[in-house]
Design a protein around this motif. Structure first.
Motif, PDB file in Angstrom:
ATOM      1  N   ARG A   1      -8.532   5.515  -4.569  1.00 56.74           N
ATOM      2  CA  ARG A   1      -7.319   4.556  -4.606  1.00 56.74           C
ATOM      3  C   ARG A   1      -7.562   3.501  -6.261  1.00 56.74           C
TER       4      ARG A   1
ATOM      5  N   ARG B   1       0.991  -0.976   0.291  1.00 57.25           N
ATOM      6  CA  ARG B   1      -0.167   0.151   0.015  1.00 57.25           C
ATOM      7  C   ARG B   1       0.768   1.376   0.078  1.00 57.25           C
TER       8      ARG B   1
ATOM      9  N   GLN C   1      -4.480   7.390  -3.170  1.00 61.89           N
ATOM     10  CA  GLN C   1      -3.704   5.815  -2.713  1.00 61.89           C
ATOM     11  C   GLN C   1      -3.418   4.582  -3.631  1.00 61.89           C
ATOM     12  N   ARG C   2      -1.959   4.298  -3.570  1.00 61.71           N
ATOM     13  CA  ARG C   2      -2.190   2.790  -4.709  1.00 61.71           C
ATOM     14  C   ARG C   2      -2.068   2.221  -3.728  1.00 61.71           C
ATOM     15  N   VAL C   3      -2.810   0.682  -3.735  1.00 64.27           N
ATOM     16  CA  VAL C   3      -3.425  -0.175  -2.985  1.00 64.27           C
ATOM     17  C   VAL C   3      -3.256  -1.429  -3.795  1.00 64.27           C
TER      18      VAL C   3
ATOM     19  N   VAL D   1     -11.076  -0.322  -6.039  1.00 63.84           N
ATOM     20  CA  VAL D   1     -10.544   0.698  -6.353  1.00 63.84           C
ATOM     21  C   VAL D   1     -11.194   1.522  -7.229  1.00 63.84           C
TER      22      VAL D   1
END
Length: 281
Positions: free
Chosen positions: A112, A100, A151-153, A159
């Motif tokens: 996301r 994350r 935010q990268r997940v 997402v």
């Protein structure tokens, strides 16, 4: 002992012939380098490939997912495009960046996203994810006005969108499936956005685009542009025109194809505000 009975010219010829033979033997044995090698870097010699029995070859062959990626090194800031051939197609499947990322931005709801690289593209997943996050987390990018954060997940989580790096053949299919034709001159050329997908064409990621190369704008800047442009579509922004000839191009200008009289600019924001041009239909 020197043979004085043999005439001097004959002795000289014999000595010269013997020296030539010794030198030839040394070269053949790899103990003496030819003059052309000694004057510069060694030129790699072709290596004969051994014949491997079919069962052994099949056992040692790596699947597309195991293709060794390009070294994860930063691109020189002055390089206009990367040398070498670009893979035209990969496996059609993707590896997703694990873990994350940090929350990008200072205010607003969190959107996301995932980052994915096609197997067989030869690109490093971690390096691509790092560049995407660095671009989207810049205050000159879309998060700069505080309306939302990003935010990268990892894969498997819900997402809003995914940023893909795909070979041109895969990018062409993915874009066409979403109703976008990226073909120029019979080849999938540009990048695109379809619903929930910002698809970056590997050709452009490695080679940049003619307007940027002609303006001598380094490849890292073009990369920031293409990420901002395609993510901008996902965020609801359409194509725009050049607001002032000779001025910077808004990021939603199709700068891969034409600058419309502007000069390259990679960011959605300028002078701490959203920078836009006239909307195009």
């Amino acid at each position: 002992m020197i043979d004085t009975r043999t005439p001097l010219p004959v002795r000289r010829r014999r000595i010269w012939f013997a020296a030539v033979m010794v030198a030839a033997l040394l070269v053949a044995g790899g103990l003496l380098l030819p003059t052309v090698w000694a004057s510069g870097p060694p030129v790699p010699m072709p290596v004969a490939s051994a014949v491997v029995p079919a069962p052994a070859l099949a056992a040692s062959a790596a699947p597309p997912a195991a293709v060794q990626p390009a070294p994860a090194r930063s691109v020189p800031q002055t390089l206009l495009s990367l040398p070498g051939a670009v893979p035209a197609r990969g496996s059609g499947t993707f590896a997703y960046a694990p873990g994350r990322g940090r929350i990008l931005g200072t205010a607003g709801g969190v959107r996301r996203f995932r980052v994915a690289v096609e197997h067989g593209s030869g690109e490093d997943l971690a390096a691509f994810a790092t560049q995407v996050e660095a671009t989207l987390g810049d205050r000159r990018s879309w998060i700069g006005d505080g309306r939302f954060r990003l935010q990268r997940v990892p894969a498997g989580e819900k997402v809003d969108f995914t940023v893909f790096l795909a070979t041109r053949e895969t990018a062409g299919r993915m874009c066409a499936d979403g109703g976008v034709n990226i073909t120029v001159g019979g080849r999938p050329y540009t990048s695109c956005r379809t619903t929930g997908r910002a698809i970056v064409n590997l050709d452009r990621w490695r080679l940049s685009a003619p307007p940027y190369v002609a303006a001598k704008v380094p490849l890292p800047i073009y990369r920031r542009y293409v990420v901002n442009h395609e993510v901008g579509h996902e965020l609801g922004h359409g194509h725009q025109g050049c607001p002032k000839r000779g001025g910077p191009a808004p990021v939603m200008v199709q700068q891969t194809l034409t600058l419309r009289g502007c000069v390259p600019y990679a960011w959605p924001r300028r002078d701490n505000r959203l920078f836009q041009g006239p909307a195009l239909r």
